[in-house]
Design an enzyme around this catalytic site. Structure first.
Site, PDB file in Angstrom:
ATOM      1  N   ARG A 263      82.273  47.681  20.182  1.00 37.94           N
ATOM      2  CA  ARG A 263      83.137  48.763  20.683  1.00 37.94           C
ATOM      3  C   ARG A 263      84.389  48.195  21.334  1.00 37.94           C
ATOM      4  O   ARG A 263      84.316  47.297  22.169  1.00 37.94           O
ATOM      5  CB  ARG A 263      82.363  49.615  21.700  1.00 37.94           C
ATOM      6  N   ARG A 278      79.537  47.456  30.606  1.00 43.83           N
ATOM      7  CA  ARG A 278      80.386  47.987  29.538  1.00 43.83           C
ATOM      8  C   ARG A 278      81.050  46.801  28.841  1.00 43.83           C
ATOM      9  O   ARG A 278      81.928  46.160  29.406  1.00 43.83           O
ATOM     10  CB  ARG A 278      81.448  48.930  30.113  1.00 43.83           C
ATOM     11  N   GLU A 350      74.055  56.140  33.109  1.00 46.98           N
ATOM     12  CA  GLU A 350      73.563  56.493  31.775  1.00 46.98           C
ATOM     13  C   GLU A 350      73.057  55.269  31.009  1.00 46.98           C
ATOM     14  O   GLU A 350      73.769  54.283  30.829  1.00 46.98           O
ATOM     15  CB  GLU A 350      74.702  57.151  30.983  1.00 46.98           C
ATOM     16  N   SER A 353      71.088  58.232  25.402  1.00 44.51           N
ATOM     17  CA  SER A 353      71.675  59.503  25.012  1.00 44.51           C
ATOM     18  C   SER A 353      70.906  60.021  23.803  1.00 44.51           C
ATOM     19  O   SER A 353      70.728  59.300  22.835  1.00 44.51           O
ATOM     20  CB  SER A 353      73.149  59.281  24.670  1.00 44.51           C
ATOM     21  N   ARG A 392      72.284  47.405  28.976  1.00 47.67           N
ATOM     22  CA  ARG A 392      72.131  48.320  30.109  1.00 47.67           C
ATOM     23  C   ARG A 392      70.701  48.329  30.646  1.00 47.67           C
ATOM     24  O   ARG A 392      70.484  48.466  31.855  1.00 47.67           O
ATOM     25  CB  ARG A 392      72.582  49.722  29.717  1.00 47.67           C
TER      26      ARG A 392
END
Length: 429
Positions: A263, A278, A350, A353, A392
């Site tokens: 990403r 991140r 988070e 998801s 994460r």
RNA sequence: GCGUGGAUCGCAUAGCCAGGUAGUGCGCCGGCCUUGAAAGCCGGUGUCGAACGACUCGGGGGUUCGAAUCCCUCUCCACGCGCCA
């Protein structure tokens, strides 16, 4: 992308949905207008083409009959029709592209149970799991832990690749592999089929699974070959059956994929995103389901339950959050997040998801269900959910399982995957 | 990377050389027949469209009044050669 039939036959359903999201109706009306314009143009072009086809047949017949005069007469009559058709066809293509460009911007219809809210503050807590850990010392952030144990080398990764890349080292790297292997085994035991997908996709397939804006902000493009690095294995796994009818005896298709995810994270900055929270590259174990319309809501609950059981097995404290209208995004009709407790950061953040995209992705990808060979097969439903994004999950484990000396206790279920090791030791260099 | 051969309706195949309504078999759906089924026979079986009609032969472009068919280009597959973890 919503079925065009909805715009023609039931636009009030889309309008009602936009009211819940607090969106204006302009785009809906624009799609309806552009659809009408496209159909008018197509009709006019069809009439011209019919004319040309008739003439071509007449020429063929005259030629066969040896009637040179008649042949020349018809030839002269249709001399310019080809050019007119060519330019009309161009207009038709442009009209269709214009319609779908606006249509693509219209989000999926929301499930009725989605709570109302303007932004993420409107999300509601669905359930709370595990115990909030208590410490006899001040818990450290994962940034402190990876630094004092030399488990992550951000500086050298920046030298070799760039910022937001990392070398994962020693026991932490070993636990990363344990996490991946454990999550895959966990889902295989529940009947999911393990798939390792390609991590590059071509443009056509990628446009089927994501927003066009993501090409600017999320995906890395590979030139000169025109490939895109996948941002999640959701993308290649969902696009896997693009253009196909999945036979009903194979439904629902339950897949567990594992891949590195890439990403660009354009625009992401800030102190809270330091460390490995991140990053540009991380590994993720993903659940994917392709189902028919009837079964998809039960399967959405199944995906969530898998996450709950998996994260409970890791012994972590987290909340399940019901995402509200204002925080939903374009593709999902309903979404749950898992937010893990980070004692160092003193926040829930988070980590999972879990979405039901209903027929929104499958419409663009033209994935159908039923008996191959039959006409008008129904569009499939697609669902996806993180099992674990390891970077994460490692942060959550490090912060919740940290010891006073900065070492980290290995979750019981991961220990068999690490030769029985119970505690992560620091790296010598 | 080089060479050769391929890609046609859900599947299988014909048509391509020599341009003129995409045919056949299987499967599937419906009908006839039957107490029911099978067999047999008849019709249907891709997309848009109320219909006339249009589109559809891996994708894109070209030649032509007209392209599955001729030309260019790209993708993928098979085989051989080369290279290679």
């Amino acid at each position: 992308m919503l079925d065009i039939a909805l715009f023609r036959d039931a636009p009030e359903r889309i309008r009602a949905d936009h009211d819940r999201r607090g969106l204006p109706h302009d785009a809906i009306d624009e799609v309806i207008r552009l659809d009408g314009a496209w159909r008018d143009l197509l009709k006019a072009t069809d009439v011209l083409r019919a004319e040309r086809n008739q003439a071509a047949r007449a020429i063929g017949a005259a030629k066969k009959a040896g009637d040179q005069e008649e042949m020349q007469r018809v030839l002269a009559e249709v001399a310019s029709i080809g050019e007119r058709i060519t330019s009309m066809e161009k207009e038709v293509d442009e009209a269709l592209a214009a319609r779908d460009a606006v249509r693509m911007s219209i989000p999926n219809l929301l499930h009725e149970a989605v709570p109302s809210g303007a932004d993420e503050s409107g999300n509601t807590v669905h359930s709370v799991h595990g115990e909030k850990p208590t410490f006899s010392f001040e818990p450290r952030t994962h940034n402190d832990l990876i630094e004092m144990n030399r488990w992550v080398d951000l500086e050298r990764a920046a030298k070799v690749a760039g910022s937001r890349f990392y070398y994962l080292k020693g026991d932490l790297a070993r636990m990363e592999m344990a996490l991946s292997a454990y999550a895959v085994d966990f889902l295989c035991e529940r009947g999911y089929t393990f798939v390792q997908p390609p991590v590059m996709m071509n443009r056509t397939a990628y446009e089927g699974v994501t927003d066009l804006g993501d090409f600017e902000t999320v995906m890395y493009g590979i030139e000169p070959d025109g490939y895109y690095m996948t941002a999640t294995s959701e993308h290649p796994l969902t696009a896997m059956y693009m253009g196909e009818t999945v036979p009903e005896e194979h439904l629902p298709l339950r897949l567990v994929g594992v891949s590195d995810c890439f990403r660009r994270e354009v625009g992401a900055h800030g102190q809270s995103d330091r460390g490995i929270w991140r990053v540009h590259q991380f590994r993720k174990v993903e659940q994917i389901v392709i189902s028919d319309a009837e079964g998809s809501w039960d399967l959405h609950e199944e995906l969530l339950q898998n996450c709950i059981d998996l994260w409970d097995a890791l012994g972590l404290h987290y909340e399940v959050v019901n995402i509200c209208t204002g925080d939903m995004g374009t593709v999902a009709s309903r979404k749950y997040d898992l937010e893990a407790w980070l004692p160092g950061a003193k926040a829930y953040k988070e980590v999972v998801s879990c979405s039901n995209c209903t027929d929104y992705q499958a419409n663009r990808l033209q994935i159908r269900t039923g008996v191959p060979g039959h006409a008008n097969q129904p569009i499939a439903h697609t669902l996806n959910s993180t099992a674990v994004a390891t970077s994460r999950a490692l942060v959550a484990i490090m912060e919740q399982n940290q010891l006073e000396d900065g070492r980290v206790r290995v979750p019981d279920v991961l220990q068999p995957y690490m030769g029985g090791q119970g505690v992560l030791e620091s790296c010598a260099f």
